[in-house]
Scaffold this motif. Sequence first.
Motif: not given
Length: 424
Positions: A371-399
């Motif tokens: 639930p925290l990540a789901a809320l963060s998704a909306g906040l990230l998309a509003g801050w970085l735009g959809l493309s930026g939020a997707l790239w941040v999450a995809a890069a983080g998924g490697l860790l």
Amino acid sequence: MTTSASTAPSLSTDGNFLRFWSGQTLSQLGAQLGLLAFPVLAVSLLGATAFEVGALNAAATAAFLLVGLPAGAWVDRWLKRKVMIAADLVRMAAMAAIPLLWWLDVLMMWQLYLVAAVVGVATVFFDVSYQSIVPILVPGPAVAEANAKLETTAQISRIGGPALGGALLAVASAPLLFIGESLGYLASALFLARTRVGEVLVPMEGRAPLAAEIREGLSFVVRHPLISRIVLATAGFNTFSTILYTLTPVLVLRELGLGPAGLGVALSVGSVGGLLGALAAPWLGRRVGEGTLIPLAAVAGGAAMLGLPLTLLAGPGWPALALLVAAEFIASFATLVYNILQVTMRQRVCPPRLLGRMNASIRFVVFGVIPLAALSAGLLAGWLGLSGALWVAAAGGLLPALPLLFSPLLGMKKLPESVEPARA
């Protein structure tokens, strides 16, 4: 359970297991209809924003944070089969309310949040009981086979469910799909009612207070050298994958213009990878090593996340759809291999008296981040735009794979059977 491992029938001919398996298969198929219907209903009919879609996902999973830990202690005190039946009936009623509200022309977003929250609470109790009942339902050596069979048909449902949902959406409104999910939960309850489980209710006399039992379950998870790393890695993976998949309906329906049918096709065809992963997990475990395969699958699943933001570079239409399907395929294959092996390991090493609390403690963490990540998704998309939020999450998924790569799992051929005897 009185049947010994040496005389236990094959699960393929075990009528009791087959009843349990059939109910869960129908339940999973219905759940997949709802999985597609929720975002389509919110985005297409109610005009939900990216933040509202994130809030909807958060409402569905917040229960793991709110009641996850006590649920495990309660499940260890109750008969798990009855808990599962009650949870199915609650979910059936909640899902049936959506088409009724839609028919009355009073359906609004806050009602979706409420239904998602109610279903989420029931799902916490169901899932904790579900993972705890398998080692009681089947002999110990058959636990891995049971998990593989259950995950195989779950993946078949993930293949057929979204495709069927996408086809139904072409001729019917999204709220009607919730009827299918409601019927799936009803089928699960009916099959569970006919399943025999050799479970004995633990007497309340001499039991520790609820808080002490919760601490005992948490302590087992934190101190176990393998489970603790599994929890850390899974929580990280769930965090970044939730951000990605919360934004996926917005990506597919708005940015790529693929429509509900395209979303259904991507989820269905991609889930073929999960089916193959469930079928291949035992064989791969023997060839590569059961322990070694866990971190390798985590690496592959994280790398597959990069496919989602790459769809924006592929452009609309078939190129984007093909890339989305490929990413879903690889991620599903890796995730199912990972889940089957790590869940089997947890069930093997945990004393039976701690199964409910162990599973609840793990889900409190690994699902509590959702639930925290789901809320963060909306906040990230509003801050970085959809493309930026997707790239941040995809890069983080490697860790998240790092705690597993630097652990005793790498190079381990066979997973341990037990590290702690049951308390006398």
